[in-house]
Design a protein around this motif. Structure first.
Motif, PDB file in Angstrom:
ATOM      1  N   ARG A 125       0.838  -1.206   0.000  1.00 43.32           N
ATOM      2  CA  ARG A 125       0.000   0.000   0.000  1.00 43.32           C
ATOM      3  C   ARG A 125       0.871   1.253   0.000  1.00 43.32           C
ATOM      4  N   ALA A 126       1.861   1.277   0.888  1.00 41.62           N
ATOM      5  CA  ALA A 126       2.728   2.462   0.987  1.00 41.62           C
ATOM      6  C   ALA A 126       3.456   2.722  -0.332  1.00 41.62           C
ATOM      7  N   LYS A 127       3.983   1.686  -0.929  1.00 44.00           N
ATOM      8  CA  LYS A 127       4.719   1.860  -2.186  1.00 44.00           C
ATOM      9  C   LYS A 127       3.779   2.269  -3.307  1.00 44.00           C
ATOM     10  N   GLY A 128       2.598   1.675  -3.352  1.00 40.70           N
ATOM     11  CA  GLY A 128       1.616   2.062  -4.370  1.00 40.70           C
ATOM     12  C   GLY A 128       1.224   3.522  -4.241  1.00 40.70           C
ATOM     13  N   GLU A 129       0.976   3.958  -3.004  1.00 42.45           N
ATOM     14  CA  GLU A 129       0.604   5.361  -2.792  1.00 42.45           C
ATOM     15  C   GLU A 129       1.748   6.297  -3.117  1.00 42.45           C
ATOM     16  N   LEU A 130       2.982   5.847  -2.907  1.00 42.97           N
ATOM     17  CA  LEU A 130       4.153   6.633  -3.295  1.00 42.97           C
ATOM     18  C   LEU A 130       4.180   6.838  -4.813  1.00 42.97           C
ATOM     19  N   LEU A 131       3.628   5.867  -5.536  1.00 46.13           N
ATOM     20  CA  LEU A 131       3.535   5.952  -7.001  1.00 46.13           C
ATOM     21  C   LEU A 131       2.235   6.624  -7.446  1.00 46.13           C
ATOM     22  N   ASN A 132       1.548   7.263  -6.488  1.00 47.77           N
ATOM     23  CA  ASN A 132       0.296   7.990  -6.740  1.00 47.77           C
ATOM     24  C   ASN A 132      -0.845   7.093  -7.190  1.00 47.77           C
ATOM     25  N   VAL A 133      -0.883   5.879  -6.660  1.00 48.07           N
ATOM     26  CA  VAL A 133      -1.971   4.948  -6.941  1.00 48.07           C
ATOM     27  C   VAL A 133      -2.820   4.851  -5.675  1.00 48.07           C
ATOM     28  N   ARG A 134      -4.125   5.070  -5.809  1.00 45.02           N
ATOM     29  CA  ARG A 134      -5.032   4.953  -4.669  1.00 45.02           C
ATOM     30  C   ARG A 134      -5.106   3.489  -4.251  1.00 45.02           C
ATOM     31  N   MET A 135      -4.776   3.216  -2.985  1.00 42.93           N
ATOM     32  CA  MET A 135      -4.674   1.832  -2.524  1.00 42.93           C
ATOM     33  C   MET A 135      -5.691   1.456  -1.453  1.00 42.93           C
ATOM     34  N   GLU A 136      -6.364   2.425  -0.874  1.00 41.93           N
ATOM     35  CA  GLU A 136      -7.312   2.120   0.195  1.00 41.93           C
ATOM     36  C   GLU A 136      -8.416   1.199  -0.317  1.00 41.93           C
ATOM     37  N   GLY A 137      -8.681   0.157   0.457  1.00 45.52           N
ATOM     38  CA  GLY A 137      -9.752  -0.765   0.103  1.00 45.52           C
ATOM     39  C   GLY A 137      -9.365  -1.818  -0.920  1.00 45.52           C
ATOM     40  N   ILE A 138      -8.112  -1.842  -1.326  1.00 37.35           N
ATOM     41  CA  ILE A 138      -7.660  -2.828  -2.311  1.00 37.35           C
ATOM     42  C   ILE A 138      -7.162  -4.067  -1.578  1.00 37.35           C
ATOM     43  N   GLY A 139      -7.763  -5.219  -1.854  1.00 38.91           N
ATOM     44  CA  GLY A 139      -7.319  -6.475  -1.272  1.00 38.91           C
ATOM     45  C   GLY A 139      -8.285  -7.036  -0.242  1.00 38.91           C
ATOM     46  N   LEU A 140      -8.067  -8.288   0.067  1.00 41.31           N
ATOM     47  CA  LEU A 140      -8.969  -9.031   0.947  1.00 41.31           C
ATOM     48  C   LEU A 140      -8.816  -8.690   2.420  1.00 41.31           C
ATOM     49  N   VAL A 141      -7.574  -8.566   2.893  1.00 35.65           N
ATOM     50  CA  VAL A 141      -7.370  -8.374   4.330  1.00 35.65           C
ATOM     51  C   VAL A 141      -6.429  -7.205   4.609  1.00 35.65           C
ATOM     52  N   GLU A 142      -7.050  -6.063   4.859  1.00 34.34           N
ATOM     53  CA  GLU A 142      -6.279  -4.921   5.316  1.00 34.34           C
ATOM     54  C   GLU A 142      -6.082  -5.078   6.824  1.00 34.34           C
ATOM     55  N   ARG A 143      -5.484  -4.092   7.455  1.00 31.70           N
ATOM     56  CA  ARG A 143      -5.157  -4.216   8.878  1.00 31.70           C
ATOM     57  C   ARG A 143      -6.397  -4.438   9.747  1.00 31.70           C
ATOM     58  N   SER A 144      -7.478  -3.751   9.465  1.00 38.55           N
ATOM     59  CA  SER A 144      -8.671  -3.895  10.308  1.00 38.55           C
ATOM     60  C   SER A 144      -9.199  -5.323  10.283  1.00 38.55           C
ATOM     61  N   GLU A 145      -9.190  -5.947   9.127  1.00 38.30           N
ATOM     62  CA  GLU A 145      -9.641  -7.341   9.035  1.00 38.30           C
ATOM     63  C   GLU A 145      -8.699  -8.264   9.810  1.00 38.30           C
ATOM     64  N   ARG A 146      -7.401  -8.010   9.697  1.00 36.71           N
ATOM     65  CA  ARG A 146      -6.445  -8.855  10.423  1.00 36.71           C
ATOM     66  C   ARG A 146      -6.619  -8.707  11.937  1.00 36.71           C
ATOM     67  N   LEU A 147      -6.883  -7.498  12.409  1.00 36.71           N
ATOM     68  CA  LEU A 147      -7.098  -7.303  13.848  1.00 36.71           C
ATOM     69  C   LEU A 147      -8.341  -8.038  14.329  1.00 36.71           C
TER      70      LEU A 147
END
Length: 192
Positions: A125-147
């Motif tokens: 996510r961090a690297k994608g956002e560094l490349l100006n790509v919106r990453m929020e909500g992309i993928g099955l398990v973000e941190r909230s799901e893992r918690l």
């Protein structure tokens, strides 16, 4: 996956809880550090044989992660450093929580693989956002799901369900790996 819930919380929390905490003099950084401290207590609690504390520590640490952003938005104190601090402390908190699970008896090898892929999810996510790509909500398990999954696992640990926890941790590892792949594909499509 919890993007809609997160949007709802982000719209409600700053106007209610965030404002109340800000008016009480609580800063976003204090909440960030409190969440980190609660996470750091998790492996210590397990080591000391206080497994009953683990679900509460995971739940409270996750709550602090929600509230720090709510207070920052409600107070207008969102800063680049605050975002950086939140991201770094989230990774350290994740390491503490996965360590707690390993100390509680969840297969250490599987737990370390799950932690590695969980960290890679955040890095992607961090690297994608560094490349100006919106990453929020992309993928099955973000941190909230893992918690949430770790919280459920901590409850199962109280019931001595190690086999189930080992299976769930393996699922976390697979889902985190799949999330890294999803994010990588998303970045590739976004930047060509």
């Amino acid at each position: 996956m919890l993007g809609k819930l997160r949007k709802f919380v982000n719209s409600v929390a700053p106007t209610t809880v965030g404002k109340a905490l800000y008016k009480a003099g609580v800063t976003p950084d204090e909440l960030t550090y409190t969440g980190l401290a609660l996470s750091a207590l998790a492996p210590l609690a397990v080591y000391l044989g206080k497994l009953i504390m683990l679900p509460f520590l995971i739940l409270l640490a996750g709550l602090m992660d929600v509230l720090d952003g709510a207070v920052a938005r409600a107070s207008g104190r969102t800063t680049a450093f605050g975002s950086y601090l939140d991201s770094v402390t989230d990774r350290v908190s994740d390491a503490f929580l996965f360590l707690a699970m390993a100390l509680a008896g969840v297969n250490q090898y599987i737990t370390m693989i799950a932690l590695a892929f969980s960290l890679m999810v955040s890095y992607a996510r961090a690297k994608g956002e560094l490349l100006n790509v919106r990453m929020e909500g992309i993928g099955l398990v973000e941190r909230s799901e893992r918690l949430i999954i770790l919280f459920v696992m901590s409850l199962l640990l109280l019931l001595r369900q190690l086999l189930v926890d080992n299976i769930i941790m393996a699922v976390v590892a697979v889902l985190a790996a799949a999330t890294v792949i999803q994010r990588s594909v998303h970045v590739k499509r976004s930047i060509g």
